[in-house]
Design an enzyme around this catalytic site. Structure first.
Site, PDB file in Angstrom:
ATOM      1  N   GLY A 267       0.662  -1.377  -0.147  1.00 54.36           N
ATOM      2  CA  GLY A 267      -0.098  -0.016  -0.152  1.00 54.36           C
ATOM      3  C   GLY A 267       1.072   1.308  -0.035  1.00 54.36           C
ATOM      4  O   GLY A 267       0.398   2.395   0.461  1.00 54.36           O
TER       5      GLY A 267
ATOM      6  N   SER B 269       1.600   3.372  -2.369  1.00 57.96           N
ATOM      7  CA  SER B 269       1.196   4.320  -3.188  1.00 57.96           C
ATOM      8  C   SER B 269       0.538   5.438  -3.060  1.00 57.96           C
ATOM      9  O   SER B 269       0.598   6.411  -3.827  1.00 57.96           O
ATOM     10  CB  SER B 269       0.475   3.646  -4.487  1.00 57.96           C
ATOM     11  N   SER B 270       0.057   5.541  -1.579  1.00 56.32           N
ATOM     12  CA  SER B 270      -0.748   6.858  -1.277  1.00 56.32           C
ATOM     13  C   SER B 270      -0.644   6.838   0.357  1.00 56.32           C
ATOM     14  O   SER B 270      -0.136   5.800   1.038  1.00 56.32           O
ATOM     15  CB  SER B 270      -1.934   6.858  -1.685  1.00 56.32           C
TER      16      SER B 270
ATOM     17  N   ALA C 288      -2.422  -6.668  -3.988  1.00 51.04           N
ATOM     18  CA  ALA C 288      -1.692  -7.221  -2.755  1.00 51.04           C
ATOM     19  C   ALA C 288      -2.239  -8.444  -2.257  1.00 51.04           C
ATOM     20  O   ALA C 288      -1.454  -9.395  -1.572  1.00 51.04           O
ATOM     21  CB  ALA C 288      -1.207  -6.192  -1.673  1.00 51.04           C
TER      22      ALA C 288
ATOM     23  N   ALA D 229      -5.862  -0.358   2.573  1.00 57.03           N
ATOM     24  CA  ALA D 229      -7.251  -0.198   2.401  1.00 57.03           C
ATOM     25  C   ALA D 229      -7.954  -0.555   1.095  1.00 57.03           C
ATOM     26  O   ALA D 229      -7.778   0.123   0.134  1.00 57.03           O
ATOM     27  CB  ALA D 229      -7.533   1.247   2.778  1.00 57.03           C
TER      28      ALA D 229
ATOM     29  N   TYR E 222      -6.706   2.252  13.130  1.00 55.15           N
ATOM     30  CA  TYR E 222      -7.335   3.484  13.668  1.00 55.15           C
ATOM     31  C   TYR E 222      -8.321   3.450  14.920  1.00 55.15           C
ATOM     32  O   TYR E 222      -9.136   2.299  14.665  1.00 55.15           O
ATOM     33  CB  TYR E 222      -8.250   3.995  12.589  1.00 55.15           C
TER      34      TYR E 222
ATOM     35  N   TYR F 120     -17.249   3.683  13.203  1.00 58.78           N
ATOM     36  CA  TYR F 120     -15.990   3.322  13.094  1.00 58.78           C
ATOM     37  C   TYR F 120     -15.646   2.191  14.022  1.00 58.78           C
ATOM     38  O   TYR F 120     -15.602   1.023  13.895  1.00 58.78           O
ATOM     39  CB  TYR F 120     -14.930   4.285  12.974  1.00 58.78           C
TER      40      TYR F 120
ATOM     41  N   LYS G  26     -10.557  -4.465  12.766  1.00 60.17           N
ATOM     42  CA  LYS G  26      -9.306  -3.707  13.343  1.00 60.17           C
ATOM     43  C   LYS G  26      -9.089  -4.636  14.669  1.00 60.17           C
ATOM     44  O   LYS G  26      -7.695  -4.862  14.881  1.00 60.17           O
ATOM     45  CB  LYS G  26      -9.287  -2.313  13.742  1.00 60.17           C
TER      46      LYS G  26
ATOM     47  N   THR H 220      -7.899  11.306   3.054  1.00 63.64           N
ATOM     48  CA  THR H 220      -7.431  10.479   2.216  1.00 63.64           C
ATOM     49  C   THR H 220      -8.675  10.188   1.268  1.00 63.64           C
ATOM     50  O   THR H 220      -9.859  10.463   1.802  1.00 63.64           O
ATOM     51  CB  THR H 220      -6.982   9.072   2.910  1.00 63.64           C
TER      52      THR H 220
END
Length: 399
Positions: A50, A52-53, A114, A143, A229, A239, A248, A279
């Site tokens: 991950g 790339s960002s 991935a 993500a 998170y 969340y 999580k 994001t």
């Protein structure tokens, strides 16, 4: 020379266009900040899943330009094709590679899913070929909306962002129309909870470490870290107490299993609970964007604003490779402690009730910060960068 003008396009909270030159400037700025902070003793050969960002990219920049690490990134991005300029995550990796190689650092990119076993094999081959046969850090920062069952490829798990047990209503930002909108979500079904855990939990993280260890490509004292998170009470229903939070919790169980597996060789498996940031994914989490508006407003007033790159740089220097680790009762690293400080959250909770569709204004400083950061993810609203790009010049860049 073929020059085109790029126009910004946002549909709802989804960016539909990209300015590669703005992406380049943003990558350069992150690199400069890490470089100015100075060198630290850290990883030497890092695999970023991950990368790339967002937090993954920040981790790669910190490892490379803070510790001098060779880095291998796995991202899943749409490349340029015909009139389509590609995604921001594609250009993040292109410009990172360009900067790293200019600095004399090894930097390989693999554009692949991935989750697939074939990607794990390709990564192992790259480590054996270009990274001295081993890595000493694995960052898991993925993500994703779906994951193919590695045992049954015809079965695809799809993650959902939903509450568990009861419906939830909240307000979310609509960036296209610059307003707050009401949103209501029904609770997730047991099947949706299970699927989200398969996609966003620690199952694939474990598979990666098992595959790498079986291939003999983990260095002594190898570290691996998964980004998580927690969030405040304001986002708990959607969340922490929802499908994402359930995933999580599963990742924390994975961390304990991996720690037992790695400890005999001096290794570590860690979870870092990171702060709220802007994001592409967080922009579409119901209610989360409104919380960010309040948080950014408060942090700016208190002089505590910490963006993605600075947050990860502090995590690496102070905690992952430093001597100032902050743990919670569950053994997780907590670089998010500044965000969740009582004085910050008290002000956020005071401000949140004022953020309603009727009271919302695009002039709100917290909203301006959130919108600017979102636009910059795709290379827009970057000071000093125009909207005209040379397609021939872009075509010469290597992925």
């Amino acid at each position: 020379m073929t020059r085109v003008t790029v126009a910004e396009e946002i549909t709802g909270n989804v960016a539909r266009s990209v300015n590669p030159l703005g992406i380049q400037r943003m990558v350069q700025q992150q690199i400069q900040a890490v470089t100015e902070a100075g060198r630290f003793t850290g990883p030497q050969r890092a695999l970023i899943l991950g990368g790339s960002s967002s937090y993954g990219l920040a981790s790669r920049i910190t490892a490379a330009f803070g510790a001098g690490a060779a880095t291998l990134s796995v991202g899943y991005s749409r490349p340029p094709q015909d009139d389509y300029l590609g995604t921001a995550s594609w250009w993040n990796q292109v410009y990172f590679k360009q900067a790293a190689e200019t600095a004399g650092l090894q930097a390989d990119n693999i554009n692949a899913n991935a989750f697939l076993p074939s990607t794990k094999r390709a990564v192992i081959e790259a480590i054996q070929r270009n990274f001295g046969g081993s890595i000493d850090l694995l960052v898991y920062s993925i993500a994703a909306p779906k994951r193919q069952n590695p045992v049954d490829p015809d079965n695809v798990w799809r993650s959902v962002i939903k509450p568990i047990g009861q419906p939830v209503s909240d307000f979310s930002v609509n960036l296209e129309h610059q307003r707050l909108e009401s949103i209501s979500l029904e609770p997730a079904t047991p099947a949706e909870i299970s699927a989200t855990t398969h996609v966003m939990g620690g199952e694939d993280w474990e598979l990666w470490v098992h595959s790498l260890q079986a291939a003999g490509v983990l260095a002594p004292n190898f570290k691996t870290i998964l980004y998580s998170y927690e969030g405040p009470r304001a986002t708990a229903a959607i969340y922490h107490d929802g499908t994402l939070g359930r995933a999580k919790r599963a990742a924390e169980v994975s961390a304990r299993r991996l720690q037992k597996q790695l400890a005999p060789s001096g290794g570590e498996a860690l979870i870092s609970v990171n702060r709220s940031v802007t994001t592409k994914a967080s922009a579409v989490i119901p209610g989360f964007s409104r919380y960010c508006l309040a948080l950014y407003q408060v942090e700016q007033a208190l002089g505590l604003r910490e963006q993605t790159g600075a947050h990860i740089d502090r995590l690496f220097r102070d905690m992952l490779y430093g001597t100032r680790r902050e743990y919670d009762q569950d053994g997780r690293l907590r670089p998010d402690a500044k965000e969740l400080a009582p004085e910050v959250q008290a002000e956020v909770e005071r401000l949140l009730p004022q953020l309603t569709p009727e009271n919302f204004s695009p002039e709100l400083l917290g909203y301006q910060e959130f919108r600017r950061e979102f636009r910059q993810l795709n290379g827009f609203a970057v000071p000093g960068v125009g909207d005209t790009v040379d397609l021939d010049q872009l075509a010469d860049l290597r992925f």
